[in-house]
Design a protein around this motif. Sequence first.
Motif, PDB file in Angstrom:
ATOM      1  N   SER A  83      39.948  28.980  35.413  1.00  0.00           N
ATOM      2  CA  SER A  83      41.020  28.175  34.817  1.00  0.00           C
ATOM      3  C   SER A  83      42.285  28.168  35.669  1.00  0.00           C
ATOM      4  CB  SER A  83      41.349  28.709  33.416  1.00  0.00           C
ATOM      5  OG  SER A  83      40.246  28.527  32.548  1.00  0.00           O
ATOM      6  N   LEU A  84      42.241  28.791  36.847  1.00  0.00           N
ATOM      7  CA  LEU A  84      43.406  28.781  37.720  1.00  0.00           C
ATOM      8  C   LEU A  84      43.787  27.358  38.109  1.00  0.00           C
ATOM      9  CD1 LEU A  84      42.670  31.798  40.101  1.00  0.00           C
ATOM     10  CD2 LEU A  84      44.326  31.701  38.233  1.00  0.00           C
ATOM     11  N   ASP A  85      42.772  26.525  38.321  1.00  0.00           N
ATOM     12  CA  ASP A  85      43.049  25.137  38.683  1.00  0.00           C
ATOM     13  C   ASP A  85      43.648  24.342  37.528  1.00  0.00           C
ATOM     14  OD1 ASP A  85      42.289  25.452  41.265  1.00  0.00           O
ATOM     15  OD2 ASP A  85      40.297  24.600  41.051  1.00  0.00           O
ATOM     16  N   LYS A  86      43.611  24.921  36.321  1.00  0.00           N
ATOM     17  CA  LYS A  86      44.207  24.264  35.158  1.00  0.00           C
ATOM     18  C   LYS A  86      45.616  24.785  34.883  1.00  0.00           C
ATOM     19  CE  LYS A  86      39.691  23.609  32.929  1.00  0.00           C
ATOM     20  NZ  LYS A  86      38.878  23.894  31.718  1.00  0.00           N
ATOM     21  N   GLY A  87      46.092  25.680  35.768  1.00  0.00           N
ATOM     22  CA  GLY A  87      47.443  26.190  35.621  1.00  0.00           C
ATOM     23  C   GLY A  87      47.544  27.588  35.051  1.00  0.00           C
ATOM     24  N   GLU A  88      46.428  28.208  34.727  1.00  0.00           N
ATOM     25  CA  GLU A  88      46.467  29.570  34.186  1.00  0.00           C
ATOM     26  C   GLU A  88      46.832  30.551  35.292  1.00  0.00           C
ATOM     27  OE1 GLU A  88      43.699  31.633  30.984  1.00  0.00           O
ATOM     28  OE2 GLU A  88      42.700  31.587  32.932  1.00  0.00           O
ATOM     29  N   SER A  89      47.617  31.570  34.959  1.00  0.00           N
ATOM     30  CA  SER A  89      47.984  32.578  35.951  1.00  0.00           C
ATOM     31  C   SER A  89      46.791  33.481  36.232  1.00  0.00           C
ATOM     32  CB  SER A  89      49.156  33.421  35.455  1.00  0.00           C
ATOM     33  OG  SER A  89      48.738  34.303  34.416  1.00  0.00           O
ATOM     34  N   LEU A  91      46.842  36.647  36.356  1.00  0.00           N
ATOM     35  CA  LEU A  91      46.865  37.783  35.440  1.00  0.00           C
ATOM     36  C   LEU A  91      46.236  37.418  34.110  1.00  0.00           C
ATOM     37  CD1 LEU A  91      47.662  40.661  34.832  1.00  0.00           C
ATOM     38  CD2 LEU A  91      49.977  39.863  34.263  1.00  0.00           C
ATOM     39  N   ASP A  92      46.536  36.226  33.589  1.00  0.00           N
ATOM     40  CA  ASP A  92      45.917  35.794  32.337  1.00  0.00           C
ATOM     41  C   ASP A  92      44.413  35.622  32.507  1.00  0.00           C
ATOM     42  OD1 ASP A  92      48.154  35.826  30.720  1.00  0.00           O
ATOM     43  OD2 ASP A  92      48.713  33.761  31.191  1.00  0.00           O
ATOM     44  N   THR A  93      44.000  35.094  33.659  1.00  0.00           N
ATOM     45  CA  THR A  93      42.565  34.958  33.923  1.00  0.00           C
ATOM     46  C   THR A  93      41.896  36.320  33.894  1.00  0.00           C
ATOM     47  OG1 THR A  93      42.857  32.960  35.271  1.00  0.00           O
ATOM     48  CG2 THR A  93      40.857  34.226  35.629  1.00  0.00           C
ATOM     49  N   ALA A  94      42.489  37.286  34.584  1.00  0.00           N
ATOM     50  CA  ALA A  94      41.908  38.628  34.648  1.00  0.00           C
ATOM     51  C   ALA A  94      41.891  39.299  33.277  1.00  0.00           C
ATOM     52  CB  ALA A  94      42.691  39.481  35.641  1.00  0.00           C
ATOM     53  N   LYS A  95      42.969  39.121  32.490  1.00  0.00           N
ATOM     54  CA  LYS A  95      43.014  39.732  31.160  1.00  0.00           C
ATOM     55  C   LYS A  95      41.968  39.133  30.230  1.00  0.00           C
ATOM     56  CE  LYS A  95      47.795  41.402  30.876  1.00  0.00           C
ATOM     57  NZ  LYS A  95      49.090  41.270  30.167  1.00  0.00           N
ATOM     58  N   ASN A  96      41.733  37.838  30.356  1.00  0.00           N
ATOM     59  CA  ASN A  96      40.705  37.211  29.532  1.00  0.00           C
ATOM     60  C   ASN A  96      39.313  37.710  29.903  1.00  0.00           C
ATOM     61  OD1 ASN A  96      41.481  34.752  27.604  1.00  0.00           O
ATOM     62  ND2 ASN A  96      43.007  34.877  29.238  1.00  0.00           N
ATOM     63  N   ILE A  97      39.084  37.929  31.183  1.00  0.00           N
ATOM     64  CA  ILE A  97      37.789  38.465  31.609  1.00  0.00           C
ATOM     65  C   ILE A  97      37.645  39.913  31.149  1.00  0.00           C
ATOM     66  CG2 ILE A  97      36.410  39.080  33.632  1.00  0.00           C
ATOM     67  CD1 ILE A  97      37.683  36.620  35.017  1.00  0.00           C
ATOM     68  N   GLU A  98      38.746  40.677  31.217  1.00  0.00           N
ATOM     69  CA  GLU A  98      38.695  42.062  30.756  1.00  0.00           C
ATOM     70  C   GLU A  98      38.422  42.127  29.261  1.00  0.00           C
ATOM     71  OE1 GLU A  98      41.250  46.077  31.499  1.00  0.00           O
ATOM     72  OE2 GLU A  98      42.348  44.397  30.617  1.00  0.00           O
ATOM     73  N   VAL A 114      47.969  41.124  45.126  1.00  0.00           N
ATOM     74  CA  VAL A 114      47.345  40.695  43.870  1.00  0.00           C
ATOM     75  C   VAL A 114      46.513  41.816  43.234  1.00  0.00           C
ATOM     76  CG1 VAL A 114      45.629  39.144  42.855  1.00  0.00           C
ATOM     77  CG2 VAL A 114      47.426  38.223  44.337  1.00  0.00           C
ATOM     78  N   PRO A 115      45.640  42.520  43.971  1.00  0.00           N
ATOM     79  CA  PRO A 115      44.882  43.610  43.338  1.00  0.00           C
ATOM     80  C   PRO A 115      45.789  44.695  42.756  1.00  0.00           C
ATOM     81  CG  PRO A 115      43.897  43.023  45.444  1.00  0.00           C
ATOM     82  CD  PRO A 115      45.217  42.324  45.373  1.00  0.00           C
ATOM     83  N   GLN A 116      46.918  44.973  43.432  1.00  0.00           N
ATOM     84  CA  GLN A 116      47.840  45.995  42.937  1.00  0.00           C
ATOM     85  C   GLN A 116      48.458  45.567  41.604  1.00  0.00           C
ATOM     86  OE1 GLN A 116      47.578  44.923  46.023  1.00  0.00           O
ATOM     87  NE2 GLN A 116      47.252  46.742  47.274  1.00  0.00           N
TER      88      GLN A 116
END
Length: 306
Positions: A83-89, A91-98, A114-116
């Motif tokens: 969803s990054l291409d839809k404007g999602e950050s 961090l939000d992408t990673a939190k949703n996957i987590e 970014v990993p940090q």
Amino acid sequence: MTWQRKDLLGLQELTQEEIGFILETANSLKEISLRPIKKVPTLRGKTVALLFFEPSTRTRTSFELAAKRLSSDTINISRDASSLDKGESILDTAKNIEAMKIDIAVVRHSCAGVPQVLARHLKAAVVNAGDGAHEHPTQGLLDLFTIKERKRKISGLKVSIIGDIAHSRVARSNIWGLTKLGARVLLCGPKTLMPPDVEKLPVEVTYDIKKALEDADVLNILRLQLERQKESLFPSIREYRQLFGINHERLRYAKADVLILHPGPVNRGIEISCDVADSQSSLILEQVTNGLAIRMAVLYLLSKEK
């Protein structure tokens, strides 16, 4: 010792003992890939998310195969399929996957840090699979593993890293790993491809390829990032090859048993000639094999800590 870190973000922050512990763990896991049935139940029930927001062949495949050899489940996320291409950050992408209850996130991104950032916000373990021009810790570890496997030691060796140092995360991880284990590290390349703060690094610097090769035990030849040619950081590919390209004629200055490393992908005929890349001194394919063992070790240790 026991592993006590939640994440693996870079070799700069690791101690000599921690680096050695990863190498020892990888050595014990390497034989799994030599078995007829290349699988153990070590990480059964665990889930590894591969968040690769930058193109990768060796690293991504190696991490996925390492996870599967240890019997964990894997999910693959790329920028084009997120969803990054839809404007999602990110961090939000990673939190949703987590939120899907993953255990380890392996992250590659073109932006350093970014990993940090993700490691500070995620409960899941985070592995840096390459962030900008910062670090690529598992590549550094597999290079150390490959050298030690052949030379039986790291301390006291002269290792010359040749090429585009300024833009290389591989160079930085190698510098920290090699110097912490006692190697003498020498950097060589065009002045325009050296980092501006190179004098702060625990290395020697030369712009003379002959000096870099003299009595070298190991040559780690970096990919010439052809996209940098657009920035006019060196006159031409032909001139780079003439001044810094490694061929058999130049190898006569190095030790007879010199080892040739290259993180790939290889630009044959530019930073390294075909006859050197395919010679008995070349460990390019052994690096790929050892990368699998290193990444199995990293996933195992982080999962165990979690």
